[in-house]
Enzyme design. Structure first.
Site, PDB file in Angstrom:
ATOM      1  N   TYR A  23       0.944  -1.336  -0.067  1.00  0.00           N
ATOM      2  CA  TYR A  23       0.076  -0.032   0.081  1.00  0.00           C
ATOM      3  C   TYR A  23       0.735   1.137   0.046  1.00  0.00           C
ATOM      4  O   TYR A  23       1.683   1.403   0.682  1.00  0.00           O
ATOM      5  CB  TYR A  23      -0.954   0.048   1.268  1.00  0.00           C
ATOM      6  CG  TYR A  23      -2.486  -0.016   0.790  1.00  0.00           C
ATOM      7  CD1 TYR A  23      -2.738   0.816   0.119  1.00  0.00           C
ATOM      8  CD2 TYR A  23      -3.299  -1.363   1.538  1.00  0.00           C
ATOM      9  CE1 TYR A  23      -4.262   0.675  -0.318  1.00  0.00           C
ATOM     10  CE2 TYR A  23      -4.563  -1.398   1.136  1.00  0.00           C
ATOM     11  CZ  TYR A  23      -5.040  -0.348   0.187  1.00  0.00           C
ATOM     12  OH  TYR A  23      -6.219  -0.490  -0.155  1.00  0.00           O
ATOM     13  N   GLU A  79      -0.319   4.751  -0.418  1.00  0.00           N
ATOM     14  CA  GLU A  79      -1.198   5.911  -0.921  1.00  0.00           C
ATOM     15  C   GLU A  79      -0.332   6.993  -0.694  1.00  0.00           C
ATOM     16  O   GLU A  79       0.282   7.349   0.164  1.00  0.00           O
ATOM     17  CB  GLU A  79      -2.652   6.126  -0.004  1.00  0.00           C
ATOM     18  CG  GLU A  79      -3.568   5.242  -0.616  1.00  0.00           C
ATOM     19  CD  GLU A  79      -4.658   4.969   0.039  1.00  0.00           C
ATOM     20  OE1 GLU A  79      -5.079   6.016   0.883  1.00  0.00           O
ATOM     21  OE2 GLU A  79      -5.538   4.078   0.060  1.00  0.00           O
ATOM     22  N   ASP A 110      -5.383  13.719 -25.683  1.00  0.00           N
ATOM     23  CA  ASP A 110      -5.276  12.237 -25.125  1.00  0.00           C
ATOM     24  C   ASP A 110      -4.735  11.481 -26.214  1.00  0.00           C
ATOM     25  O   ASP A 110      -4.812  11.292 -27.193  1.00  0.00           O
ATOM     26  CB  ASP A 110      -6.606  11.872 -24.939  1.00  0.00           C
ATOM     27  CG  ASP A 110      -6.764  10.352 -24.628  1.00  0.00           C
ATOM     28  OD1 ASP A 110      -5.638   9.766 -24.554  1.00  0.00           O
ATOM     29  OD2 ASP A 110      -7.734   9.788 -23.922  1.00  0.00           O
ATOM     30  N   THR A 122      -2.525   6.234 -22.278  1.00  0.00           N
ATOM     31  CA  THR A 122      -2.277   4.663 -21.525  1.00  0.00           C
ATOM     32  C   THR A 122      -0.887   4.651 -21.756  1.00  0.00           C
ATOM     33  O   THR A 122      -0.282   5.190 -22.639  1.00  0.00           O
ATOM     34  CB  THR A 122      -3.273   3.822 -22.321  1.00  0.00           C
ATOM     35  OG1 THR A 122      -3.059   3.791 -23.710  1.00  0.00           O
ATOM     36  CG2 THR A 122      -4.664   3.966 -21.949  1.00  0.00           C
ATOM     37  N   LYS A 178      -0.567   0.526 -25.135  1.00  0.00           N
ATOM     38  CA  LYS A 178      -0.826   0.612 -26.639  1.00  0.00           C
ATOM     39  C   LYS A 178       0.527   0.575 -27.466  1.00  0.00           C
ATOM     40  O   LYS A 178       1.380  -0.420 -27.218  1.00  0.00           O
ATOM     41  CB  LYS A 178      -1.898   1.571 -27.042  1.00  0.00           C
ATOM     42  CG  LYS A 178      -3.019   1.518 -26.262  1.00  0.00           C
ATOM     43  CD  LYS A 178      -4.278   2.381 -26.778  1.00  0.00           C
ATOM     44  CE  LYS A 178      -5.575   2.320 -26.269  1.00  0.00           C
ATOM     45  NZ  LYS A 178      -5.789   3.085 -24.933  1.00  0.00           N
ATOM     46  N   ARG A 226      -0.857  -2.438 -18.558  1.00  0.00           N
ATOM     47  CA  ARG A 226      -1.818  -1.793 -18.753  1.00  0.00           C
ATOM     48  C   ARG A 226      -2.130  -0.529 -17.658  1.00  0.00           C
ATOM     49  O   ARG A 226      -2.105  -0.972 -16.515  1.00  0.00           O
ATOM     50  CB  ARG A 226      -3.105  -2.669 -18.780  1.00  0.00           C
ATOM     51  CG  ARG A 226      -4.785  -2.309 -19.007  1.00  0.00           C
ATOM     52  CD  ARG A 226      -5.526  -3.563 -18.965  1.00  0.00           C
ATOM     53  NE  ARG A 226      -5.005  -4.182 -20.166  1.00  0.00           N
ATOM     54  CZ  ARG A 226      -5.319  -3.883 -21.382  1.00  0.00           C
ATOM     55  NH1 ARG A 226      -6.155  -2.692 -21.473  1.00  0.00           N
ATOM     56  NH2 ARG A 226      -4.935  -4.557 -22.351  1.00  0.00           N
TER      57      ARG A 226
HETATM   58  N1  DSN Z   1     -10.520   0.895 -25.647  1.00  0.00           N
HETATM   59  C1  DSN Z   1      -9.676   1.531 -26.076  1.00  0.00           C
HETATM   60  C2  DSN Z   1      -9.301   1.305 -27.606  1.00  0.00           C
HETATM   61  O1  DSN Z   1      -9.543   0.046 -28.048  1.00  0.00           O
HETATM   62  O2  DSN Z   1      -8.890   2.163 -28.361  1.00  0.00           O
HETATM   63  C3  DSN Z   1      -9.580   3.238 -25.830  1.00  0.00           C
HETATM   64  O3  DSN Z   1      -9.564   3.211 -24.514  1.00  0.00           O
END
Ligand code: DSN
Length: 439
Positions: A58, A60, A204, A230, A233, A239
């Protein structure tokens, strides 16, 4: 590694039911073609770190200011993640705690806006994201959402239209970026409009962040007040989410710290919005895995990988065009290709299903001005990050497009589906992933 050096053998001994589920997923990932544009395969070290005992801790708070003891080493991991992110994206501030892109976006909107303020993002049906103002997400429920769209003819954002909309609705924040936009995000043009109407500009970059890190997509940092992403990707990390700012600045809302009377920096507000605003304990195993992935992305070999992603997407898009597929925006600058299947008389839903049976994983996707519902759709979205991680290049791209075309042109032909599945399986065997699991 478990007992007898057999991967996952502790899980096997402890819970055979789940072990069998896991092994089925291992086979699926290894033996099928992953063309979902938002997915990738992390390196084995990232996989190990994401499964490490840092999950127990933990923590925080933030490094050096936690609400729990025993944080010395997780502090070091989070510092490494932040420092590497700053170097990778050439920015002053990085918060690596958001559990996901949606939570990064929520914390960001909470920082810059009050409930009821107006936001302007790309329409979900035109390639935007749920958290950019869709009515089914907090972003469309807590804020007054106005969406801009792409032009029907070009499939691209029209900046005259965006400016007209921004002048009319005076958004407090404009969001650029999306989930199914195949072209570069034109941060400079969004900046001009945001400055003219006095709006904050948020990017984003969840999709192209690996390409941004590699210098193959313009950087949002000089133009945007705040940037979210994110990490899983094109960036090929675990993730999760992240918030960045090229330059920190004093907030313009007149919020002062009660004791010192000092105006707070936006970085302080963002940190508080992430924790305790949106989240509690950070996922320290994932933060450490982010640090590891950022280290990988700082290596010169990552630039080569990112260039291969883009080259592969271009090859695929040219092959598709030569087979009379209509591509939204006429092609791609990135890893994303959005295909309109209307002229093939096939829906996105039926294409996704048939391709999945053939071992090719894609997602059905709305196309701009789609007449079909999000459950059916007229299109599919494909992407090259995961197959590029496997080492595939132009010959394989041509073959994959041929396989897709075979299925789309004869969608109910089970014989063809079975034959394609076996071609896919041999192709995947020639480009193995996770050989560490088979030692
Ligand atoms: N769900 C994602 C995508 O497939 O692009 C975006 O957050």
């Amino acid at each position: 590694m478990g007992a007898n050096n057999e991967p996952y053998s502790f899980i096997k001994d402890n819970d055979s039911e789940l072990y069998n589920v896991l092994m089925r997923e291992v086979s699926r990932e290894e033996e099928t073609l992953e063309l979902i544009a938002s997915e990738n395969f992390v390196s084995y070290p990232v996989l190990e770190m994401a499964g490490s005992l840092m999950t127990n801790k933990y923590a925080e708070g933030y490094p050096g200011a936690r609400y729990y003891g025993g944080c010395e080493f997780v502090d070091q991991a989070e510092d490494l993640a932040r420092d590497r992110a700053k170097k990778l994206f050439n920015c002053d501030y990085a918060n690596v705690q958001p559990h996901s892109g949606s939570q990064a976006n929520m914390a960001t909107l909470m920082t810059f806006l009050s409930v009821g303020d107006t936001i302007m993002g790309l329409d979900l049906a035109h390639g935007g994201h749920l958290t950019h103002g869709s009515s089914v997400s907090f972003s469309g429920q807590l804020y007054n959402s106005v969406s801009y769209q792409v032009e029907e003819g070009t499939g691209r954002v029209n900046f005259d239209d965006v400016y007209d909309l921004a002048k009319k609705y005076q958004p407090k924040i404009i969001i650029c970026g999306g989930s199914a936009y195949p072209r570069h995000i034109e941060f400079d043009k969004f900046r001009e409009i945001a400055s003219k109407v006095g709006a904050f500009l948020m990017a984003d970059i969840a999709h192209p962040s690996g390409l941004v890190a590699a210098g193959l997509h313009p950087s949002p940092m000089p133009y945007c007040d705040v940037v979210t992403t994110t990490t899983h990707k094109t960036l090929r990390g675990p993730r999760g989410g992240m918030i960045m700012m090229g330059k920190d600045f004093e907030n313009e809302w007149g919020i002062t710290a009660p004791k010192s009377g000092r105006t707070k920096l936006v970085s302080e507000l963002l940190n508080s919005a992430v924790m305790p605003g949106v989240q509690g304990g950070p996922l320290m195993h994932i933060i450490a895995a982010k640090a590891l992935a950022f280290g990988e992305a700082l290596d010169p070999s990552f630039k080569v990988y990112a260039q291969n992603i883009v080259d592969n997407a271009k090859t695929m898009s040219n092959e598709l065009l030569s087979k009379d597929y209509r591509l939204i925006s006429g092609g791609t600058d990135t890893h994303v290709i959005l295909i309109d299947l209307t002229n093939k008389n096939v829906t996105g839903k039926s294409a996704e299903k048939a391709l999945e049976k053939a071992g090719i994983t894609v997602n059905k996707n709305m196309i701009p001005f789609d007449k079909r519902s999000p459950f059916i759709t007229s299109g599919i979205r494909i992407g090259t990050p995961a197959i590029t991680t496997r080492g595939m290049s132009s010959d394989e791209m041509a073959l994959i497009v041929q396989l897709i075309d075979d299925i789309i042109n004869d969608i109910d032909n089970e014989d063809k589906i079975n034959k394609t599945r076996s071609t896919v399986s041999s192709l995947c065997k020639s480009f193995p992933i996770y050989s560490e699991l088979h030692k």
